[in-house]
Scaffold this active site. Sequence first.
Site, PDB file in Angstrom:
ATOM      1  N   PRO B 103     -53.002 -64.537-127.946  1.00  0.00           N
ATOM      2  CA  PRO B 103     -53.476 -65.903-128.192  1.00  0.00           C
ATOM      3  C   PRO B 103     -54.809 -66.156-127.486  1.00  0.00           C
ATOM      4  O   PRO B 103     -55.062 -65.600-126.418  1.00  0.00           O
ATOM      5  CB  PRO B 103     -52.370 -66.792-127.619  1.00  0.00           C
ATOM      6  N   VAL B 104     -55.645 -66.972-128.113  1.00  0.00           N
ATOM      7  CA  VAL B 104     -56.966 -67.248-127.552  1.00  0.00           C
ATOM      8  C   VAL B 104     -56.907 -68.454-126.617  1.00  0.00           C
ATOM      9  O   VAL B 104     -56.020 -69.297-126.731  1.00  0.00           O
ATOM     10  CB  VAL B 104     -58.007 -67.510-128.677  1.00  0.00           C
ATOM     11  N   LEU B 108     -55.848 -65.049-121.188  1.00  0.00           N
ATOM     12  CA  LEU B 108     -55.514 -63.635-121.345  1.00  0.00           C
ATOM     13  C   LEU B 108     -56.756 -62.791-121.621  1.00  0.00           C
ATOM     14  O   LEU B 108     -56.645 -61.624-121.993  1.00  0.00           O
ATOM     15  CB  LEU B 108     -54.481 -63.449-122.458  1.00  0.00           C
ATOM     16  N   GLY B 109     -57.913 -63.366-121.456  1.00  0.00           N
ATOM     17  CA  GLY B 109     -59.146 -62.586-121.565  1.00  0.00           C
ATOM     18  C   GLY B 109     -59.524 -62.246-122.990  1.00  0.00           C
ATOM     19  O   GLY B 109     -60.308 -61.326-123.226  1.00  0.00           O
ATOM     20  N   SER B 110     -58.984 -62.990-123.950  1.00  0.00           N
ATOM     21  CA  SER B 110     -59.292 -62.718-125.349  1.00  0.00           C
ATOM     22  C   SER B 110     -60.790 -62.808-125.625  1.00  0.00           C
ATOM     23  O   SER B 110     -61.369 -61.950-126.302  1.00  0.00           O
ATOM     24  CB  SER B 110     -58.527 -63.712-126.230  1.00  0.00           C
ATOM     25  N   SER B 111     -61.424 -63.807-125.069  1.00  0.00           N
ATOM     26  CA  SER B 111     -62.844 -64.025-125.312  1.00  0.00           C
ATOM     27  C   SER B 111     -63.688 -62.842-124.814  1.00  0.00           C
ATOM     28  O   SER B 111     -64.573 -62.345-125.516  1.00  0.00           O
ATOM     29  CB  SER B 111     -63.263 -65.329-124.640  1.00  0.00           C
ATOM     30  N   ALA B 112     -63.394 -62.355-123.612  1.00  0.00           N
ATOM     31  CA  ALA B 112     -64.154 -61.218-123.076  1.00  0.00           C
ATOM     32  C   ALA B 112     -63.851 -59.945-123.848  1.00  0.00           C
ATOM     33  O   ALA B 112     -64.736 -59.105-124.058  1.00  0.00           O
ATOM     34  CB  ALA B 112     -63.827 -61.022-121.590  1.00  0.00           C
ATOM     35  N   ASP B 154     -62.946 -60.694-116.389  1.00  0.00           N
ATOM     36  CA  ASP B 154     -62.501 -60.415-117.756  1.00  0.00           C
ATOM     37  C   ASP B 154     -63.293 -59.299-118.442  1.00  0.00           C
ATOM     38  O   ASP B 154     -62.682 -58.359-118.955  1.00  0.00           O
ATOM     39  CB  ASP B 154     -62.529 -61.700-118.596  1.00  0.00           C
TER      40      ASP B 154
END
Lengths: 322, 322
Positions: B103-104, B108-112, B154
């Site tokens: 999930p964004v 959880l560091g999705s963006s990086a 991240d």
Amino acid sequence: MASAPAKVILFGEHFVVYGEPAVVIAIDKRAYASAELREDEGIYVNSADLGASGVFTGKRFLVERGGREARAKLEPVKSAVEQVLTLSKERVGVSIEVHSTVPVAVGLGSSAAVATSTVAAVSRLLDLDLSKEQVFRLAYEAERSVHGTPSGIDPTIATYGGTMLFQRGKGFMSLEFEADLPLVVGNTGVERSTGELVASVRRRREQYPSIMGWIIKAGGKTALKAVEALKKGDLSAVGELMNINHALLSAIGVSHESLEKLVHAARDAGAYGAKLTGGGGGGCMIALAHASRLNRVVDAIELAGGSAFVANKTVEGVRIER
Amino acid sequence: MASAPAKVILFGEHFVVYGEPAVVIAIDKRAYASAELREDEGIYVNSADLGASGVFTGKRFLVERGGREARAKLEPVKSAVEQVLTLSKERVGVSIEVHSTVPVAVGLGSSAAVATSTVAAVSRLLDLDLSKEQVFRLAYEAERSVHGTPSGIDPTIATYGGTMLFQRGKGFMSLEFEADLPLVVGNTGVERSTGELVASVRRRREQYPSIMGWIIKAGGKTALKAVEALKKGDLSAVGELMNINHALLSAIGVSHESLEKLVHAARDAGAYGAKLTGGGGGGCMIALAHASRLNRVVDAIELAGGSAFVANKTVEGVRIER
């Protein structure tokens, strides 16, 4: 008939074992004991709350109600009567009816309030004019003969009422502050053993001495900061410190899901703060709330599965009722 | 197409701001970016997860899907593409499709991971042979140009994978240990602002410096003790330290009822331990559990109202997929 107040630990459970201060408050819920002389020399005790009654004669016990557990349940009351009889040197029999308005065996000091009111009722019956110090001493001895070596917090509060700061090695200091302390006490109904919880904290401290050392220090400091806030009448700050203290108790491993549920329900209902009180692992929690929100907090706790009642601080310790 | 791992903070959120160590772990859930050359010089970005797509041309943005918020959502990906184009000095257009398996915007560091995989995909498309250090640097710059001054945790984890100990002023140290780390990540679905939570901790620390100081120290020490336990493969001790750490995060005021629910559900389902991860106040929690109990913990978290997935540590950082 005499009565003595129940208590709540506002701050300091568990941390007090390691030398940190505890703040303990007499609440306006009481235990009552009525004493009457008997024809024989037996000691009859009847406790509706414990569902037990029977007669102690010398070393024997004749159960009337409550089966096998009745004797152990009633022993503390008998012991309180004996303390007074020994002091008075009278050889008489006494019948005692006791009633507590708080739940028993959940850390609210019901047992000490019963012992203290019993001492007061029996001494009045025998026309002994005991000082509060003497009442405390006899109630403490009665508890000690049954429970081993208690801290003395419960009979002290039951005798003197009010709010006390207690610290190991330093004893009691009476705290005076003007603000009301509108509390809701919530009972999870979950049974636990305070002794086992104290032992588990000790084990965790042996395993992680520095982590636990810092947590314990932080716990002690929340109590002292709360005393400052109480003196200023800043209940919002007291509530915040209760929340911090509760989390620290959770960090040392003595919270329980049932407590978390009630604590969060109370906070959601607008309490200033909420925490477990007493040994933890079940038992009771307390919430501090503005007077206008007390019933909302009571309802929230009951909806979350607990039972709850409103309490306030009281300055009245043990007293003769009639 | 390139990919890069998401991350979880195992220990150290918030306490890291005050100089304590953080333990951050790359997990075997990844973000994917595919890059293709375009006829024009625009940068087209499509993110199914964000429900947004459109073309950046110079300073202009033409939205395809996602309305007014599309531009802000896609800006970090465009910025990652631009970093590579600037380095390569090529004047070409690029189309990027990104997809994250976590999930964004929940810590959880999705963006990086998206930025890092985008840098890797675009550099491969342009036949640039970048070192990991260069990929990290460009992804970090892309994040920095959009998010201000992030810690760099991240993109470091997204680039290098594995487990890192991070401490302010000391930077990153790679941690190696053999044990699996079977985690369940639970998402409360409750939105929060990490920035506001960081600010509230700062306020509480100003108000109660010694209480907060001890709690922060205790929090740092749980991370270091957990590293020792990880090296020994003692997951039960890691779990206990997670529980202590969670309570300390609760004491500094960053837990939330939604997190407590999932954390307790996971513990009840037999997890070694559970705590919030990331900023708190909602967002995600993690539970550590024996491999045979992972699905039971997933079910418990979902029954308690969260959404959950299983994750394990991965040593694989950014990589080219095809």
